[in-house]
Design a protein around this motif. Structure first.
Motif, PDB file in Angstrom:
ATOM      1  N   THR A  30       0.731  -1.266   0.034  1.00 45.77           N
ATOM      2  CA  THR A  30       0.298   0.252  -0.186  1.00 45.77           C
ATOM      3  C   THR A  30       0.815   1.568   0.079  1.00 45.77           C
ATOM      4  OG1 THR A  30      -0.130   0.104   2.445  1.00 45.77           O
ATOM      5  CG2 THR A  30      -1.706  -1.042   1.062  1.00 45.77           C
ATOM      6  N   SER A  31       0.492   2.412  -0.638  1.00 43.46           N
ATOM      7  CA  SER A  31       0.773   3.558  -0.392  1.00 43.46           C
ATOM      8  C   SER A  31       0.393   5.018   0.088  1.00 43.46           C
ATOM      9  CB  SER A  31       1.665   4.132  -1.637  1.00 43.46           C
ATOM     10  OG  SER A  31       0.627   4.158  -2.406  1.00 43.46           O
ATOM     11  N   THR A  32       0.926   5.577   0.901  1.00 45.51           N
ATOM     12  CA  THR A  32      -0.485   6.570   1.099  1.00 45.51           C
ATOM     13  C   THR A  32       0.322   8.252   0.672  1.00 45.51           C
ATOM     14  OG1 THR A  32       1.025   7.027   3.488  1.00 45.51           O
ATOM     15  CG2 THR A  32      -1.070   5.441   3.456  1.00 45.51           C
ATOM     16  N   THR A  34       0.645  12.320   1.447  1.00 46.55           N
ATOM     17  CA  THR A  34       0.560  13.819   2.028  1.00 46.55           C
ATOM     18  C   THR A  34       0.638  14.603   1.033  1.00 46.55           C
ATOM     19  OG1 THR A  34       0.353  14.967   4.083  1.00 46.55           O
ATOM     20  CG2 THR A  34       2.698  13.957   2.654  1.00 46.55           C
ATOM     21  N   TRP A  41      -3.720  13.261   4.405  1.00 41.23           N
ATOM     22  CA  TRP A  41      -3.284  11.923   4.168  1.00 41.23           C
ATOM     23  C   TRP A  41      -4.209  11.503   2.609  1.00 41.23           C
ATOM     24  CZ3 TRP A  41       1.296  10.331   5.271  1.00 41.23           C
ATOM     25  CH2 TRP A  41       2.595  10.545   5.539  1.00 41.23           C
ATOM     26  N   ASP A  43      -5.316   8.053   1.265  1.00 41.03           N
ATOM     27  CA  ASP A  43      -4.771   6.465   1.438  1.00 41.03           C
ATOM     28  C   ASP A  43      -4.714   5.565  -0.181  1.00 41.03           C
ATOM     29  OD1 ASP A  43      -5.324   4.066   1.492  1.00 41.03           O
ATOM     30  OD2 ASP A  43      -6.652   4.537   3.190  1.00 41.03           O
ATOM     31  N   ARG A  45      -4.867   3.065  -0.351  1.00 38.37           N
ATOM     32  CA  ARG A  45      -6.081   1.537  -0.671  1.00 38.37           C
ATOM     33  C   ARG A  45      -7.462   1.954  -1.240  1.00 38.37           C
ATOM     34  NH1 ARG A  45      -5.216  -0.378   4.827  1.00 38.37           N
ATOM     35  NH2 ARG A  45      -5.775   2.389   5.343  1.00 38.37           N
TER      36      ARG A  45
END
Length: 445
Positions: A30-32, A34, A41, A43, A45
Protein backbone atom coordinates in the motif's frame (compact mmCIF):
# COMPACT_ATOMS: atom_id res chain seq x y z
CA UNK A 1 6.84 14.59 -29.86
CA UNK A 2 5.43 14.67 -26.34
CA UNK A 3 8.87 14.17 -24.88
CA UNK A 4 10.10 17.16 -26.77
CA UNK A 5 7.32 19.30 -25.40
CA UNK A 6 6.72 18.64 -21.75
CA UNK A 7 8.67 15.67 -20.39
CA UNK A 8 12.33 16.35 -21.20
CA UNK A 9 12.27 19.81 -19.70
CA UNK A 10 14.91 20.23 -17.02
CA UNK A 11 12.96 23.06 -15.43
CA UNK A 12 9.61 21.22 -15.40
CA UNK A 13 8.11 20.19 -12.07
CA UNK A 14 4.90 18.77 -10.73
CA UNK A 15 2.15 21.36 -10.27
CA UNK A 16 1.86 20.45 -6.58
CA UNK A 17 4.41 19.41 -4.01
CA UNK A 18 3.82 15.86 -2.81
CA UNK A 19 5.66 13.56 -0.44
CA UNK A 20 5.45 9.84 -1.21
CA UNK A 21 5.75 7.15 1.43
CA UNK A 22 5.15 3.45 1.11
CA UNK A 23 4.73 0.50 3.40
CA UNK A 24 4.65 -3.16 2.49
CA UNK A 25 4.30 -6.59 4.01
CA UNK A 26 4.41 -10.15 2.72
CA UNK A 27 0.90 -10.08 1.29
CA UNK A 28 -0.02 -6.51 0.32
CA UNK A 29 1.62 -3.31 -0.79
CA UNK A 30 0.00 0.00 0.00
CA UNK A 31 1.05 3.60 -0.39
CA UNK A 32 -0.13 6.80 1.16
CA UNK A 33 0.48 10.28 -0.12
CA UNK A 34 0.37 13.57 1.67
CA UNK A 35 -0.01 17.02 0.27
CA UNK A 36 2.84 18.90 1.92
CA UNK A 37 0.87 22.13 1.86
CA UNK A 38 -2.29 20.92 3.59
CA UNK A 39 -1.15 17.87 5.56
CA UNK A 40 -4.12 15.79 4.34
CA UNK A 41 -3.36 12.10 3.73
CA UNK A 42 -4.38 10.24 0.60
CA UNK A 43 -4.94 6.52 1.21
CA UNK A 44 -3.69 4.58 -1.79
CA UNK A 45 -6.10 1.73 -1.04
CA UNK A 46 -8.95 4.11 -1.79
CA UNK A 47 -7.53 6.25 -4.59
CA UNK A 48 -6.17 3.28 -6.51
CA UNK A 49 -9.70 1.87 -6.83
CA UNK A 50 -11.31 4.89 -8.48
CA UNK A 51 -13.55 3.91 -11.40
CA UNK A 52 -11.78 4.58 -14.74
CA UNK A 53 -14.50 7.04 -15.78
CA UNK A 54 -13.95 9.22 -12.70
CA UNK A 55 -10.20 8.96 -13.09
CA UNK A 56 -10.46 10.07 -16.72
CA UNK A 57 -12.53 13.08 -15.68
CA UNK A 58 -9.84 14.06 -13.18
CA UNK A 59 -7.06 13.66 -15.73
CA UNK A 60 -9.01 15.76 -18.23
CA UNK A 61 -8.64 18.75 -15.91
CA UNK A 62 -4.85 18.53 -15.77
CA UNK A 63 -2.92 21.39 -17.39
CA UNK A 64 -1.27 20.21 -20.62
CA UNK A 65 2.27 19.96 -19.15
CA UNK A 66 0.99 17.81 -16.28
CA UNK A 67 -1.12 15.71 -18.65
CA UNK A 68 1.86 14.86 -20.85
CA UNK A 69 3.97 14.00 -17.82
CA UNK A 70 1.21 11.69 -16.59
CA UNK A 71 1.48 9.70 -19.82
CA UNK A 72 4.72 8.23 -18.43
CA UNK A 73 2.81 6.50 -15.62
CA UNK A 74 1.36 3.55 -17.55
CA UNK A 75 0.24 2.36 -20.97
CA UNK A 76 -3.37 3.28 -20.29
CA UNK A 77 -2.49 6.89 -19.44
CA UNK A 78 -0.24 7.06 -22.47
CA UNK A 79 -3.08 5.97 -24.75
CA UNK A 80 -5.61 8.51 -23.45
CA UNK A 81 -4.53 11.01 -26.09
CA UNK A 82 -5.78 8.59 -28.75
CA UNK A 83 -8.90 7.45 -26.92
CA UNK A 84 -12.15 8.74 -28.40
CA UNK A 85 -13.96 8.10 -25.11
CA UNK A 86 -11.45 10.21 -23.15
CA UNK A 87 -11.44 13.00 -25.74
CA UNK A 88 -15.24 13.15 -25.58
CA UNK A 89 -15.01 13.57 -21.80
CA UNK A 90 -12.36 16.25 -22.34
CA UNK A 91 -14.61 18.20 -24.71
CA UNK A 92 -17.71 17.83 -22.53
CA UNK A 93 -15.96 19.09 -19.39
CA UNK A 94 -14.36 22.11 -21.07
CA UNK A 95 -11.31 22.24 -18.77
CA UNK A 96 -10.12 25.70 -17.69
CA UNK A 97 -8.08 27.55 -20.30
CA UNK A 98 -4.33 27.28 -19.84
CA UNK A 99 -3.23 30.66 -21.16
CA UNK A 100 0.22 30.55 -22.75
CA UNK A 101 2.37 32.32 -25.32
CA UNK A 102 4.01 30.69 -28.32
CA UNK A 103 7.10 32.30 -29.85
CA UNK A 104 9.00 31.64 -33.05
CA UNK A 105 12.26 32.86 -34.51
CA UNK A 106 10.70 34.69 -37.40
CA UNK A 107 12.61 36.12 -40.35
CA UNK A 108 11.90 39.71 -41.26
CA UNK A 109 10.35 40.53 -44.60
CA UNK A 110 13.68 41.88 -45.81
CA UNK A 111 15.39 38.56 -45.19
CA UNK A 112 12.58 36.71 -46.96
CA UNK A 113 12.93 38.84 -50.06
CA UNK A 114 16.70 39.11 -50.32
CA UNK A 115 17.98 36.00 -48.53
CA UNK A 116 15.96 33.08 -49.76
CA UNK A 117 18.36 30.34 -48.72
CA UNK A 118 16.14 27.77 -47.02
CA UNK A 119 17.37 28.68 -43.54
CA UNK A 120 14.35 27.00 -42.01
CA UNK A 121 14.76 23.62 -43.67
CA UNK A 122 16.93 20.55 -43.31
CA UNK A 123 19.04 19.08 -46.08
CA UNK A 124 16.15 16.83 -47.11
CA UNK A 125 13.81 19.81 -47.47
CA UNK A 126 11.78 19.05 -44.31
CA UNK A 127 10.83 21.75 -41.85
CA UNK A 128 13.05 22.25 -38.79
CA UNK A 129 10.93 25.01 -37.31
CA UNK A 130 10.53 25.05 -33.55
CA UNK A 131 8.50 27.13 -31.18
CA UNK A 132 9.06 28.25 -27.62
CA UNK A 133 6.05 27.90 -25.32
CA UNK A 134 5.94 30.18 -22.29
CA UNK A 135 3.60 29.48 -19.37
CA UNK A 136 2.96 32.78 -17.54
CA UNK A 137 1.36 30.99 -14.60
CA UNK A 138 4.44 28.90 -13.81
CA UNK A 139 7.00 31.23 -15.46
CA UNK A 140 8.44 28.32 -17.43
CA UNK A 141 9.59 27.70 -20.98
CA UNK A 142 8.96 24.61 -23.11
CA UNK A 143 10.06 23.70 -26.60
CA UNK A 144 7.77 22.57 -29.42
CA UNK A 145 8.99 21.11 -32.71
CA UNK A 146 7.12 21.02 -36.03
CA UNK A 147 8.90 18.36 -38.11
CA UNK A 148 5.63 17.26 -39.72
CA UNK A 149 5.14 20.58 -41.55
CA UNK A 150 6.41 20.99 -45.11
CA UNK A 151 9.14 23.51 -45.78
CA UNK A 152 8.33 26.97 -47.10
CA UNK A 153 5.75 28.01 -44.48
CA UNK A 154 5.90 30.61 -41.70
CA UNK A 155 3.65 31.03 -38.61
CA UNK A 156 1.00 33.72 -38.88
CA UNK A 157 -1.38 33.33 -35.92
CA UNK A 158 -3.03 31.14 -33.31
CA UNK A 159 -6.58 30.57 -32.08
CA UNK A 160 -8.55 27.79 -30.41
CA UNK A 161 -5.50 25.58 -29.93
CA UNK A 162 -4.52 25.76 -33.63
CA UNK A 163 -1.51 27.52 -35.15
CA UNK A 164 -1.74 28.84 -38.70
CA UNK A 165 1.16 28.61 -41.15
CA UNK A 166 1.25 30.50 -44.47
CA UNK A 167 3.23 29.71 -47.60
CA UNK A 168 6.21 31.99 -48.16
CA UNK A 169 6.09 32.05 -51.94
CA UNK A 170 4.41 35.03 -53.54
CA UNK A 171 1.16 34.21 -55.32
CA UNK A 172 -1.94 32.33 -54.25
CA UNK A 173 -1.19 31.72 -50.60
CA UNK A 174 -1.92 28.44 -48.81
CA UNK A 175 -2.73 28.23 -45.09
CA UNK A 176 -2.11 25.19 -42.87
CA UNK A 177 -3.74 24.75 -39.46
CA UNK A 178 -1.88 22.51 -37.02
CA UNK A 179 -2.37 21.38 -33.44
CA UNK A 180 1.15 21.33 -31.92
CA UNK A 181 0.17 18.96 -29.11
CA UNK A 182 -0.89 16.10 -31.38
CA UNK A 183 0.88 16.97 -34.64
CA UNK A 184 -2.27 17.18 -36.76
CA UNK A 185 -2.25 19.31 -39.93
CA UNK A 186 -5.19 20.51 -42.04
CA UNK A 187 -5.03 22.59 -45.19
CA UNK A 188 -7.29 25.37 -46.38
CA UNK A 189 -7.89 25.88 -50.11
CA UNK A 190 -5.57 28.41 -51.83
CA UNK A 191 -6.63 32.03 -51.70
CA UNK A 192 -8.33 33.64 -54.66
CA UNK A 193 -5.93 36.55 -55.21
CA UNK A 194 -2.10 36.53 -55.41
CA UNK A 195 -0.38 38.29 -52.50
CA UNK A 196 3.10 38.81 -51.08
CA UNK A 197 2.98 39.07 -47.26
CA UNK A 198 -0.62 39.91 -46.31
CA UNK A 199 -2.06 40.56 -42.86
CA UNK A 200 -3.90 37.48 -41.62
CA UNK A 201 -6.54 37.09 -38.91
CA UNK A 202 -7.66 33.75 -37.46
CA UNK A 203 -10.60 32.88 -35.21
CA UNK A 204 -11.29 29.25 -34.24
CA UNK A 205 -14.15 28.11 -32.01
CA UNK A 206 -15.31 24.55 -31.26
CA UNK A 207 -17.80 24.85 -34.16
CA UNK A 208 -16.35 27.34 -36.66
CA UNK A 209 -13.23 28.63 -38.42
CA UNK A 210 -12.92 32.21 -39.70
CA UNK A 211 -9.93 33.60 -41.58
CA UNK A 212 -9.53 37.11 -43.01
CA UNK A 213 -6.62 38.09 -45.27
CA UNK A 214 -5.91 41.69 -46.28
CA UNK A 215 -3.44 43.70 -48.30
CA UNK A 216 -0.20 43.14 -50.21
CA UNK A 217 -2.04 42.49 -53.49
CA UNK A 218 0.38 41.53 -56.25
CA UNK A 219 -0.56 43.88 -59.07
CA UNK A 220 2.57 42.85 -61.00
CA UNK A 221 5.59 40.58 -60.39
CA UNK A 222 7.41 43.62 -58.96
CA UNK A 223 4.72 45.71 -57.25
CA UNK A 224 2.21 45.34 -54.41
CA UNK A 225 -0.63 47.50 -53.14
CA UNK A 226 -3.03 47.27 -50.21
CA UNK A 227 -6.25 47.03 -52.18
CA UNK A 228 -8.43 44.09 -51.21
CA UNK A 229 -9.32 41.54 -48.56
CA UNK A 230 -10.88 38.09 -48.66
CA UNK A 231 -12.44 35.85 -46.04
CA UNK A 232 -12.87 32.14 -45.37
CA UNK A 233 -15.61 30.66 -43.18
CA UNK A 234 -16.78 27.17 -42.28
CA UNK A 235 -19.04 26.08 -39.42
CA UNK A 236 -20.75 23.02 -38.02
CA UNK A 237 -24.07 24.21 -39.40
CA UNK A 238 -22.87 23.30 -42.86
CA UNK A 239 -22.18 26.83 -44.14
CA UNK A 240 -19.05 27.27 -46.25
CA UNK A 241 -17.61 30.46 -47.72
CA UNK A 242 -14.36 29.74 -49.52
CA UNK A 243 -12.30 32.91 -49.89
CA UNK A 244 -15.06 35.29 -50.77
CA UNK A 245 -13.81 38.74 -51.75
CA UNK A 246 -14.61 41.17 -48.93
CA UNK A 247 -14.98 44.93 -49.16
CA UNK A 248 -12.03 46.99 -50.38
CA UNK A 249 -9.49 48.34 -47.91
CA UNK A 250 -9.62 52.03 -46.97
CA UNK A 251 -7.51 54.31 -49.10
CA UNK A 252 -3.88 54.98 -48.20
CA UNK A 253 -3.65 52.17 -45.64
CA UNK A 254 -0.31 50.66 -44.68
CA UNK A 255 -0.37 47.19 -43.08
CA UNK A 256 3.11 46.25 -41.90
CA UNK A 257 2.70 44.01 -38.86
CA UNK A 258 1.02 41.13 -40.72
CA UNK A 259 -1.15 40.44 -37.66
CA UNK A 260 -4.83 40.78 -36.89
CA UNK A 261 -6.66 40.51 -33.57
CA UNK A 262 -10.17 39.06 -33.30
CA UNK A 263 -12.53 40.63 -30.74
CA UNK A 264 -16.32 40.40 -30.66
CA UNK A 265 -16.93 39.45 -34.28
CA UNK A 266 -14.40 41.94 -35.67
CA UNK A 267 -10.81 41.72 -36.90
CA UNK A 268 -8.48 44.59 -35.97
CA UNK A 269 -5.04 45.48 -37.31
CA UNK A 270 -2.64 48.41 -37.02
CA UNK A 271 -2.39 50.97 -39.80
CA UNK A 272 0.84 52.94 -40.11
CA UNK A 273 1.87 56.39 -41.35
CA UNK A 274 0.03 57.85 -39.50
CA UNK A 275 -1.04 55.40 -36.82
CA UNK A 276 -4.65 54.26 -36.76
CA UNK A 277 -6.59 51.03 -36.32
CA UNK A 278 -8.40 49.24 -39.13
CA UNK A 279 -11.48 47.22 -38.19
CA UNK A 280 -13.19 44.62 -40.37
CA UNK A 281 -16.76 43.76 -39.38
CA UNK A 282 -17.28 40.16 -40.44
CA UNK A 283 -21.08 40.19 -40.49
CA UNK A 284 -21.32 43.64 -42.06
CA UNK A 285 -18.52 42.96 -44.57
CA UNK A 286 -17.01 46.42 -44.25
CA UNK A 287 -13.78 48.09 -43.17
CA UNK A 288 -13.69 51.13 -40.91
CA UNK A 289 -10.79 53.24 -39.68
CA UNK A 290 -10.48 54.08 -35.97
CA UNK A 291 -8.27 56.91 -34.81
CA UNK A 292 -5.56 55.82 -32.39
CA UNK A 293 -5.03 57.69 -29.10
CA UNK A 294 -2.13 60.15 -29.11
CA UNK A 295 -1.30 58.88 -32.59
CA UNK A 296 1.38 61.51 -33.26
CA UNK A 297 3.40 60.49 -30.20
CA UNK A 298 3.19 56.68 -30.39
CA UNK A 299 6.10 54.32 -30.91
CA UNK A 300 5.93 50.55 -31.55
CA UNK A 301 2.13 50.24 -31.14
CA UNK A 302 0.62 46.76 -30.84
CA UNK A 303 -2.94 45.44 -30.64
CA UNK A 304 -3.97 42.54 -28.43
CA UNK A 305 -7.09 40.89 -27.05
CA UNK A 306 -7.67 40.74 -23.31
CA UNK A 307 -10.81 39.20 -21.82
CA UNK A 308 -13.01 40.17 -24.73
CA UNK A 309 -11.71 43.70 -25.22
CA UNK A 310 -9.23 45.28 -27.63
CA UNK A 311 -6.13 46.76 -26.00
CA UNK A 312 -3.55 49.03 -27.61
CA UNK A 313 -0.03 49.04 -26.12
CA UNK A 314 2.54 51.63 -27.16
CA UNK A 315 5.33 53.85 -25.96
CA UNK A 316 4.50 57.56 -25.74
CA UNK A 317 7.51 59.68 -26.56
CA UNK A 318 7.75 63.31 -27.56
CA UNK A 319 10.49 65.68 -26.52
CA UNK A 320 8.14 68.65 -26.23
CA UNK A 321 5.27 66.72 -24.66
CA UNK A 322 4.35 68.01 -21.20
CA UNK A 323 4.36 64.49 -19.72
CA UNK A 324 7.23 62.06 -19.11
CA UNK A 325 7.94 59.32 -21.61
CA UNK A 326 6.05 56.15 -20.76
CA UNK A 327 4.51 52.91 -21.95
CA UNK A 328 0.71 52.91 -21.83
CA UNK A 329 -2.25 50.61 -22.38
CA UNK A 330 -5.60 51.76 -23.77
CA UNK A 331 -8.85 49.83 -24.08
CA UNK A 332 -11.30 50.39 -26.95
CA UNK A 333 -14.82 51.05 -25.69
CA UNK A 334 -18.04 49.53 -27.01
CA UNK A 335 -18.73 52.47 -29.31
CA UNK A 336 -15.71 51.30 -31.33
CA UNK A 337 -14.30 54.82 -31.36
CA UNK A 338 -13.31 55.87 -27.83
CA UNK A 339 -10.08 54.82 -26.09
CA UNK A 340 -9.61 54.79 -22.32
CA UNK A 341 -6.19 54.52 -20.69
CA UNK A 342 -6.21 51.51 -18.37
CA UNK A 343 -2.59 51.19 -17.27
CA UNK A 344 0.80 52.89 -17.40
CA UNK A 345 4.20 51.38 -16.74
CA UNK A 346 5.79 52.73 -13.52
CA UNK A 347 8.31 55.43 -14.36
CA UNK A 348 11.36 53.78 -12.70
CA UNK A 349 10.62 50.57 -14.63
CA UNK A 350 10.16 52.45 -17.88
CA UNK A 351 13.57 54.10 -17.41
CA UNK A 352 15.12 50.63 -17.13
CA UNK A 353 12.96 49.36 -20.01
CA UNK A 354 14.09 52.22 -22.27
CA UNK A 355 17.75 51.40 -21.60
CA UNK A 356 17.27 47.70 -22.43
CA UNK A 357 15.13 48.44 -25.47
CA UNK A 358 17.56 51.02 -26.82
CA UNK A 359 15.10 52.52 -29.27
CA UNK A 360 15.06 49.36 -31.41
CA UNK A 361 11.36 48.75 -30.88
CA UNK A 362 9.25 46.07 -29.25
CA UNK A 363 6.16 43.96 -29.86
CA UNK A 364 3.33 42.95 -27.52
CA UNK A 365 1.06 39.93 -27.35
CA UNK A 366 -1.76 39.34 -24.88
CA UNK A 367 -3.68 36.38 -23.49
CA UNK A 368 -6.45 37.07 -20.99
CA UNK A 369 -4.91 39.02 -18.08
CA UNK A 370 -1.31 38.62 -19.28
CA UNK A 371 0.61 40.94 -21.60
CA UNK A 372 4.02 39.90 -22.91
CA UNK A 373 6.33 42.66 -24.16
CA UNK A 374 9.10 41.34 -26.42
CA UNK A 375 12.13 43.51 -27.09
CA UNK A 376 13.43 43.39 -30.64
CA UNK A 377 17.08 42.50 -31.13
CA UNK A 378 17.29 41.33 -27.53
CA UNK A 379 16.54 38.19 -25.52
CA UNK A 380 14.47 40.00 -22.90
CA UNK A 381 10.72 39.86 -22.31
CA UNK A 382 8.60 41.73 -19.81
CA UNK A 383 5.40 40.19 -18.42
CA UNK A 384 2.53 42.32 -17.13
CA UNK A 385 -0.32 40.83 -15.09
CA UNK A 386 -3.35 43.12 -15.41
CA UNK A 387 -5.14 41.50 -12.46
CA UNK A 388 -2.28 41.68 -9.97
CA UNK A 389 -0.89 44.89 -11.52
CA UNK A 390 2.56 43.35 -11.45
CA UNK A 391 5.50 43.65 -13.86
CA UNK A 392 8.12 40.91 -14.17
CA UNK A 393 11.24 40.47 -16.27
CA UNK A 394 10.96 36.96 -17.70
CA UNK A 395 13.96 34.61 -17.53
CA UNK A 396 15.49 34.14 -21.01
CA UNK A 397 14.31 31.14 -22.96
CA UNK A 398 16.90 28.37 -22.40
CA UNK A 399 16.14 26.85 -25.82
CA UNK A 400 16.82 29.98 -27.86
CA UNK A 401 20.37 30.89 -28.80
CA UNK A 402 21.73 34.06 -27.28
CA UNK A 403 21.31 37.19 -29.31
CA UNK A 404 24.12 38.72 -31.28
CA UNK A 405 24.92 42.26 -32.29
CA UNK A 406 23.70 41.67 -35.85
CA UNK A 407 20.63 39.62 -35.20
CA UNK A 408 17.78 38.93 -32.86
CA UNK A 409 17.20 36.26 -30.25
CA UNK A 410 18.25 33.59 -32.69
CA UNK A 411 21.58 35.16 -33.43
CA UNK A 412 20.81 35.20 -37.17
CA UNK A 413 20.65 38.42 -39.10
CA UNK A 414 17.13 39.33 -40.11
CA UNK A 415 15.40 37.28 -37.37
CA UNK A 416 13.07 38.57 -34.69
CA UNK A 417 11.12 36.81 -31.96
CA UNK A 418 7.44 36.78 -32.93
CA UNK A 419 4.78 35.73 -30.45
CA UNK A 420 1.14 34.70 -30.40
CA UNK A 421 -1.37 33.96 -27.69
CA UNK A 422 -1.83 30.20 -27.46
CA UNK A 423 -4.30 28.06 -25.52
CA UNK A 424 -3.13 24.41 -25.74
CA UNK A 425 -5.92 21.88 -26.19
CA UNK A 426 -5.71 18.13 -26.68
CA UNK A 427 -8.19 17.90 -29.53
CA UNK A 428 -9.71 20.27 -32.09
CA UNK A 429 -12.58 18.42 -33.80
CA UNK A 430 -13.56 21.55 -35.74
CA UNK A 431 -10.84 20.75 -38.28
CA UNK A 432 -12.90 17.75 -39.39
CA UNK A 433 -15.05 20.30 -41.22
CA UNK A 434 -12.12 20.78 -43.59
CA UNK A 435 -11.89 17.10 -44.55
CA UNK A 436 -14.01 17.49 -47.65
CA UNK A 437 -11.87 20.46 -48.67
CA UNK A 438 -8.54 18.79 -47.88
CA UNK A 439 -5.90 18.83 -50.58
CA UNK A 440 -2.54 17.06 -50.42
CA UNK A 441 0.29 19.43 -49.62
CA UNK A 442 4.02 18.95 -50.27
CA UNK A 443 5.76 16.80 -47.72
CA UNK A 444 2.59 15.02 -46.57
CA UNK A 445 2.93 11.35 -45.74
Amino acid sequence: MEKNMFINNPSAHLPFSYTFTSSSNSSTTTSTTTDSTSGQWMDGRIWSKLPPLILDRIIAFLPPPAFFRSRCVCKRFYGLLFSNAFLEIYLQQLPPRHNCFLFFKHKTLKSYIYKRGGEGTNDDGSNKAEGFLFDPNEIRWYRLSFPYLPSGFYPSGSSGGLVSWVSEEAGLKTILLCNPLVGSVSQLPPMSRPRLFPSIGLSVTPTSIDVTVAGDDLISPYAVKNLSSESFHVDAGGFFSLWAMASSLPRLCSLESGKMVYVGGKFYCMNYSPFSVLCYEVTGNRWIKIQAPMRRFLRSPSLLESKGRLVLVAAVEKSKLNVPKSLRLWSLQQDNATWVEIERMPQPLYTQFAVEEGGKGFECVGNQEFVMIVLRRASLQLLFDMVRKSWLWVPPCPYSASSSSSGGPGGLEGEVLQGFSYDPVLTTPVVSLLDQLALPFPGAC
